[in-house]
Design a protein around this motif. Structure first.
Motif, PDB file in Angstrom:
ATOM      1  N   GLN A 121     -46.516  -3.754 -55.495  1.00  0.00           N
ATOM      2  CA  GLN A 121     -45.311  -2.756 -55.803  1.00  0.00           C
ATOM      3  C   GLN A 121     -44.448  -3.655 -56.770  1.00  0.00           C
ATOM      4  OE1 GLN A 121     -43.500   0.095 -53.079  1.00  0.00           O
ATOM      5  NE2 GLN A 121     -45.197  -0.435 -51.739  1.00  0.00           N
ATOM      6  N   LEU A 122     -43.928  -4.688 -56.378  1.00  0.00           N
ATOM      7  CA  LEU A 122     -42.904  -5.406 -57.111  1.00  0.00           C
ATOM      8  C   LEU A 122     -43.548  -6.033 -58.364  1.00  0.00           C
ATOM      9  CD1 LEU A 122     -40.247  -6.784 -57.279  1.00  0.00           C
ATOM     10  CD2 LEU A 122     -41.141  -8.650 -55.887  1.00  0.00           C
ATOM     11  N   ALA A 123     -44.672  -6.279 -58.281  1.00  0.00           N
ATOM     12  CA  ALA A 123     -45.337  -6.904 -59.594  1.00  0.00           C
ATOM     13  C   ALA A 123     -45.452  -5.725 -60.700  1.00  0.00           C
ATOM     14  CB  ALA A 123     -46.783  -7.142 -59.307  1.00  0.00           C
ATOM     15  N   TYR A 124     -45.895  -4.575 -60.147  1.00  0.00           N
ATOM     16  CA  TYR A 124     -45.870  -3.284 -61.119  1.00  0.00           C
ATOM     17  C   TYR A 124     -44.452  -3.179 -61.717  1.00  0.00           C
ATOM     18  CZ  TYR A 124     -50.849  -2.178 -60.478  1.00  0.00           C
ATOM     19  OH  TYR A 124     -52.228  -2.229 -60.600  1.00  0.00           O
ATOM     20  N   THR A 125     -43.581  -3.081 -60.869  1.00  0.00           N
ATOM     21  CA  THR A 125     -42.371  -2.776 -61.109  1.00  0.00           C
ATOM     22  C   THR A 125     -41.845  -3.793 -62.426  1.00  0.00           C
ATOM     23  OG1 THR A 125     -41.281  -2.235 -59.295  1.00  0.00           O
ATOM     24  CG2 THR A 125     -39.857  -3.005 -60.660  1.00  0.00           C
ATOM     25  N   LEU A 126     -42.076  -5.088 -62.295  1.00  0.00           N
ATOM     26  CA  LEU A 126     -41.705  -6.028 -63.275  1.00  0.00           C
ATOM     27  C   LEU A 126     -42.655  -5.648 -64.759  1.00  0.00           C
ATOM     28  CD1 LEU A 126     -41.602  -9.293 -61.435  1.00  0.00           C
ATOM     29  CD2 LEU A 126     -39.657  -8.159 -62.578  1.00  0.00           C
ATOM     30  N   ALA A 127     -43.910  -5.322 -64.379  1.00  0.00           N
ATOM     31  CA  ALA A 127     -44.899  -4.812 -65.537  1.00  0.00           C
ATOM     32  C   ALA A 127     -44.328  -3.727 -66.391  1.00  0.00           C
ATOM     33  CB  ALA A 127     -46.183  -4.574 -64.854  1.00  0.00           C
ATOM     34  N   ARG A 128     -43.799  -2.795 -65.589  1.00  0.00           N
ATOM     35  CA  ARG A 128     -43.151  -1.637 -66.231  1.00  0.00           C
ATOM     36  C   ARG A 128     -42.100  -2.046 -66.916  1.00  0.00           C
ATOM     37  NH1 ARG A 128     -44.216   0.911 -61.309  1.00  0.00           N
ATOM     38  NH2 ARG A 128     -41.919   0.861 -60.542  1.00  0.00           N
ATOM     39  N   GLN A 129     -41.303  -3.088 -66.531  1.00  0.00           N
ATOM     40  CA  GLN A 129     -40.037  -3.329 -67.300  1.00  0.00           C
ATOM     41  C   GLN A 129     -40.177  -4.039 -68.665  1.00  0.00           C
ATOM     42  OE1 GLN A 129     -37.558  -5.658 -64.715  1.00  0.00           O
ATOM     43  NE2 GLN A 129     -37.111  -4.083 -63.273  1.00  0.00           N
ATOM     44  N   SER A 130     -41.353  -4.798 -68.666  1.00  0.00           N
ATOM     45  CA  SER A 130     -41.589  -5.224 -69.917  1.00  0.00           C
ATOM     46  C   SER A 130     -42.970  -4.768 -70.657  1.00  0.00           C
ATOM     47  CB  SER A 130     -42.138  -6.950 -69.847  1.00  0.00           C
ATOM     48  OG  SER A 130     -40.905  -7.437 -69.080  1.00  0.00           O
ATOM     49  N   PHE A 131     -43.152  -3.407 -70.325  1.00  0.00           N
ATOM     50  CA  PHE A 131     -44.207  -2.598 -70.997  1.00  0.00           C
ATOM     51  C   PHE A 131     -44.471  -2.800 -72.636  1.00  0.00           C
ATOM     52  CE2 PHE A 131     -46.879   0.848 -72.213  1.00  0.00           C
ATOM     53  CZ  PHE A 131     -47.986   0.820 -71.303  1.00  0.00           C
ATOM     54  N   VAL A 132     -45.496  -3.377 -73.041  1.00  0.00           N
ATOM     55  CA  VAL A 132     -45.815  -3.301 -74.431  1.00  0.00           C
ATOM     56  C   VAL A 132     -46.540  -2.382 -74.697  1.00  0.00           C
ATOM     57  CG1 VAL A 132     -46.452  -4.987 -76.235  1.00  0.00           C
ATOM     58  CG2 VAL A 132     -45.347  -5.828 -74.330  1.00  0.00           C
ATOM     59  N   ARG A 133     -46.117  -1.284 -75.810  1.00  0.00           N
ATOM     60  CA  ARG A 133     -47.121  -0.187 -76.189  1.00  0.00           C
ATOM     61  C   ARG A 133     -48.271  -1.168 -77.210  1.00  0.00           C
ATOM     62  NH1 ARG A 133     -46.001   4.635 -74.742  1.00  0.00           N
ATOM     63  NH2 ARG A 133     -43.497   4.875 -74.025  1.00  0.00           N
TER      64      ARG A 133
END
Length: 568
Positions: free
Chosen positions: A282-294
């Motif tokens: 869950q925490l990893a996905y939170t960070l991935a969403r914060q830096s999401f690159v389209r």
């Protein structure tokens, strides 16, 4: 004043009593050794909130001073224990899931076969480490398609990127029974130079639980990721999350060219505690969403021995979490490490659901292969939900069997259903699949003749010379509607002898079958499998095929002298 003998005796007695009291106090105050029952799992964290500053919602991981849980040594072979921890080795708790081998099917009854592509290779390197450790692997650990896809076959690449991959077929006699045929289907994604790769948003999700103590786990994991770091660029972002008794941020999203900072964060990781894998994901996905690159590669890379024992341990809940994040454009790759409690079944399943791939890392060289040499294919996607469907001509083919892909078989109706998930292909990826075919009238049929069936169905003259029609569906990244490619497989195109590539693929399939019990290719034995592999090594520039032949020779000795291993 001089002391008398009595005074000296009294003083000595007092000193002895004092020392005894101190010793007793030390014993009474010594902390008890940690027990499993002492480790209280924290409550499962709530669903991640909307992205905010990581400093506001995340705590820093404690990389020192945490209570070290006793490692769980394995019988394959047992890793060294942590200093000062004297516990007895536990039984092998590795977990595998083995579906039954794909059955032989009568074309007249079921002419259509459908499955999802699979680029995983974890089974090959995992079985390799068992064999090299002198243990016969459990049949459950052997997945034929992952053995086959651990090698390159020189499939032609596409010349036009409008179609992300090229595919071809080869039809030739089966080495184990020349009355039958092998149909090889080869897919190759277009190559993409490293400097042309889109930006990457990566989160390393690293298991730092006590079970990761041994050299083939966390220490090897650090070396593995350290090889990827120099490949990162300024436009890339990297974050690191570790999880043990609780999950924590080790490195916030950081520009990829800050190599020293990333390597330092990796180096300070230490093993200790229980394994709250659910909170870590869950925490990893939170960070991935914060830096999401389209338009870039957004991916969580989970590195673990798979020993989830606190937090979100229910596999269904983990699968739902990963599937939800897949829909948001964040993929999950899983890397397996170590022995004794390796949860292969869960690692592979999560990668499949997460639109990622699964590999097992048993050495630094394997890490380099997965994370450096094949970095583009491991971390990027050029085609989503790639499905293969083959319709066989009952006038030409009496029976067929798909070799491997047991856990990737799809319902025929799912082929055209764009809501049904399937495997992805990255740049440079090769996918190879084999069908064993029994031509009509060959005398090699394995199924009983039906008493009341018409075994000579009428086929239109226009397609009478076709053995099968091959169909592929795929989606371009970011698109919801699939595209269809078709190609006939002509009887006239059959080769008299298989190519070197097909011979090697057949030998590897035979190797897997022998490890699974040798039931599907009864006319073949170890000697014939090894002989075929020896003759199909080719140039073998990196020595991988020669090493595979040596592994076959080692496996033959182990299988002939040991009973089947227990996967549980």
């Amino acid at each position: 004043m001089p002391m008398t003998a009595v005074s000296r005796a009294v003083l000595a007695s007092a000193v002895l009593l004092a020392l005894a009291g101190c010793a007793k106090q030390v014993v009474q105050q010594a902390p008890p050794q940690p027990r499993a029952s002492d480790i209280v799992a924290p409550p499962s964290p709530p669903s991640p909130p909307a992205p905010v500053s990581s400093a506001a919602v995340l705590h820093r991981v404690q990389v020192s001073g945490s209570r070290m849980a006793a490692p769980r040594p394995s019988a394959i072979p047992p890793p060294p224990m942590a200093p000062g921890i004297g516990v007895q080795p536990e039984v092998n708790r590795e977990n595998y899931q083995r579906p039954d081998d794909n059955p032989v099917k009568a074309t007249a009854d079921e002419p259509v076969s459908t499955f999802s592509v699979d680029v995983d290779t974890g089974s090959w390197s995992n079985v390799r480490r068992m064999l090299e450790a002198g243990q016969r692997p459990p049949a459950d650990a052997v997945r034929s398609e992952e053995f086959i896809n651990s090698f390159r076959y020189g499939h032609p690449a596409p010349t036009d990127k409008s179609v992300p991959f090229a595919f071809h077929t080869e039809l030739a006699p089966a080495p184990w029974d020349t009355r039958r045929q092998l149909l090889m289907i080869g897919i190759k994604g277009y190559e993409l130079p490293r400097d042309a790769l889109p930006p990457m948003n990566l989160v390393f999700l690293i298991d730092t639980s006590g079970s990761m103590y041994s050299p083939d786990k966390l220490p090897l994991l650090k070396k593995a990721f350290a090889q990827l770091v120099p490949q990162l660029r300024a436009q890339d972002k990297v974050a690191i999350v570790s999880y043990a008794g609780r999950a924590g941020e080790v490195l916030p999203p950081t520009p990829g060219d800050q190599h020293a900072r990333i390597l330092a964060a990796l180096e300070k990781l230490e093993a200790g505690g229980s394994t709250n894998g659910g909170a870590g994901i869950q925490l990893a996905y939170t960070l991935a969403r914060q830096s999401f690159v389209r338009g870039g590669a957004n991916r969580v890379i989970l590195a673990t021995d798979g020993d989830f024992n606190v937090g979100t341990v229910d596999q269904g809940a983990l699968e739902t979490l990963v599937a939800d994040q897949r829909a948001s454009g964040i993929a999950l790759t899983t890397l397996g490490f170590g022995t004794g409690n390796y949860n292969d079944a869960l690692a592979e399943k999560l990668a499949n659901i997460g639109n990622g791939n699964h590999a097992y890392v048993d050495s630094v060289s394997q890490a380099r292969k997965v994370l450096v040499e094949q970095m583009g294919g491991t971390l990027y996607t050029i085609a989503n939900d790639v499905k293969i469907q083959v319709e066989f001509n009952p006038a030409q083919i009496a029976e067929y069997r798909l070799i491997g892909y047991e856990n990737r078989v799809l319902a025929n109706a799912d082929f055209a259903n764009d809501k049904v998930d399937a495997g992805d292909i990255g740049p440079g990826h090769e996918v190879t699949a084999l069908y064993e075919l029994t031509p009509v009238g060959s005398g090699a049929e394995q199924l009983p003749t039906r008493r009341y069936a018409d075994n000579t169905p009428a086929v239109p003259a226009a397609v009478a010379g076709e053995v099968a029609e091959l169909r592929l569906r795929y989606k371009l990244p970011g698109q919801d509607e699939s595209k269809l490619l078709t190609r006939p497989v002509l009887a006239a195109a059959a080769r008299r002898t298989p190519s070197q590539s097909l011979q090697w693929a057949a030998a590897i399939a035979g190797f897997a079958d022998q490890l699974r019990g040798g039931q599907r290719m009864p006319a073949w034995n170890w000697d014939k499998v090894i002989q075929t592999a020896q003759g199909a090594r080719g140039t073998d520039a990196n020595g991988e095929r020669a090493a595979a032949v040596q592994l076959m020779q080692l496996a033959r000795g182990l299988v002939e002298t040991s009973p089947p291993a227990d996967a549980d």
